[in-house]
Design a protein around this motif. Structure first.
Motif, PDB file in Angstrom:
ATOM      1  N   PHE A  36      37.081  13.673 -14.169  1.00 37.20           N
ATOM      2  CA  PHE A  36      38.468  13.788 -14.459  1.00 37.20           C
ATOM      3  C   PHE A  36      39.308  12.548 -13.636  1.00 37.20           C
ATOM      4  O   PHE A  36      39.297  12.500 -12.478  1.00 37.20           O
ATOM      5  CB  PHE A  36      39.157  15.074 -14.450  1.00 37.20           C
ATOM      6  N   MET A  39      47.116  17.118 -15.825  1.00 42.82           N
ATOM      7  CA  MET A  39      46.328  17.507 -16.737  1.00 42.82           C
ATOM      8  C   MET A  39      47.140  16.903 -18.009  1.00 42.82           C
ATOM      9  O   MET A  39      46.132  17.105 -19.180  1.00 42.82           O
ATOM     10  CB  MET A  39      45.733  18.840 -16.766  1.00 42.82           C
ATOM     11  N   THR A  77      44.926  16.268 -21.695  1.00 46.71           N
ATOM     12  CA  THR A  77      44.572  17.609 -22.258  1.00 46.71           C
ATOM     13  C   THR A  77      45.827  18.075 -23.379  1.00 46.71           C
ATOM     14  O   THR A  77      45.604  19.043 -23.958  1.00 46.71           O
ATOM     15  CB  THR A  77      44.184  18.658 -21.242  1.00 46.71           C
ATOM     16  N   LEU A 136      39.667  17.822 -24.300  1.00 51.77           N
ATOM     17  CA  LEU A 136      40.214  16.505 -24.138  1.00 51.77           C
ATOM     18  C   LEU A 136      40.856  15.973 -25.538  1.00 51.77           C
ATOM     19  O   LEU A 136      40.342  16.116 -26.354  1.00 51.77           O
ATOM     20  CB  LEU A 136      39.309  15.401 -23.581  1.00 51.77           C
ATOM     21  N   ILE A 169      36.258  18.768 -20.083  1.00 47.76           N
ATOM     22  CA  ILE A 169      36.272  18.163 -19.108  1.00 47.76           C
ATOM     23  C   ILE A 169      34.893  18.352 -18.283  1.00 47.76           C
ATOM     24  O   ILE A 169      34.604  19.782 -17.902  1.00 47.76           O
ATOM     25  CB  ILE A 169      37.288  18.836 -18.244  1.00 47.76           C
TER      26      ILE A 169
END
Length: 248
Positions: free
Chosen positions: A55, A60, A64, A83, A90
């Motif tokens: 990642f 995030m 995401t 994702l 992930i």
């Protein structure tokens, strides 16, 4: 230690060969790179328990749609996320290694955990070294953080290591003290960390230190190339490219 020749002859797909519906740093992007015969560059961040995750960002949200920081999220909760724009999760580094399985060169970048490119690297370098034990295939490790590279090299001396480098402009690195930015731009830590290559920003390939390192035997890669025109210009200095957005 030298960088295996395959890292100089195989174009390296930045975060995998990603495209719409095939997210960066996903298993799907790795599969696409393997099918196209490209090497793979991937990024490592830790989960809350230190598990190495593939990642790029600290936050995030971009990748995401979920608020929060990856380093504060458990592997189980991360596994439940998808994702953006895909059904891809992930991946852990272990899952990524199982998929790649030595079929193409793998260039791993550990993201800085200190916040100022300083010595507070935590146990992530050691956890990555542990994940790579027994891995059979061309692999190399790099980071913008010299101390991260040094810690990994101490834990896994058989794996080639290098520095991810650039001009360290203040606008891009406001959290890093000016004196440290200057030292980093001059790549003063190269010998200290046991490096055998650099992956240098394409916009700063005119840096005389890049030429000096290559003359001394360092391998020179460059990032991130986004067109054939950029590739042609970069290859006047660099021996290989990390690319995205086109077929190299």
């Amino acid at each position: 230690m030298t960088l295996p020749q395959v890292f100089l002859t195989t174009p390296i797909a930045h975060r995998g060969f990603h495209a719409p519906g095939v997210p960066e740093n996903s298993l799907a992007a790795a599969r696409a790179a393997i099918e196209a015969g490209y090497g793979i560059e991937c990024d490592i961040q830790p989960a809350a328990d230190g598990t190495p995750m593939v990642f790029h960002d600290y936050d995030m949200a971009r990748l995401t749609g979920q608020a929060g920081f990856i380093a504060q999220t458990s592997p189980a909760d991360l596994a439940a996320l998808r994702l953006t724009g895909s059904d891809e999760k992930i991946p852990t580094l272990a899952e990524f290694l199982d998929l790649v399985a030595g079929r193409v060169p793998l260039l791993i970048e550990i993201k800085d955990q200190d916040g100022r490119l300083g010595p507070d690297v935590g146990d992530l370098p050691a956890r990555v070294a542990q994940a790579l034990e027994g891995y059979d295939g061309p692999v190399a490790l790099m980071s913008f953080s010299p101390d991260t590279v040094a810690a990994f090299h101490a834990a896994a001396p058989a794996v080639p290591v290098g520095l991810t480098t650039c001009d360290y402009a203040e606008a891009d690195w406001p959290q890093v003290p000016a004196e440290r930015r200057e030292a980093l731009s001059l790549i003063v830590d190269y010998d200290r960390v046991g490096a055998c290559f650099i992956s240098h920003s394409r916009g700063d390939l005119g840096n005389p230190r890049v030429d000096a390192l290559r003359a001394d035997g360092a391998a020179v890669l460059t990032w991130t190339i986004r067109s054939p025109e950029q590739e042609a210009e970069a290859r006047k200095v660099a021996q290989n490219i990390t690319f995205e957005g086109y077929a190299a």
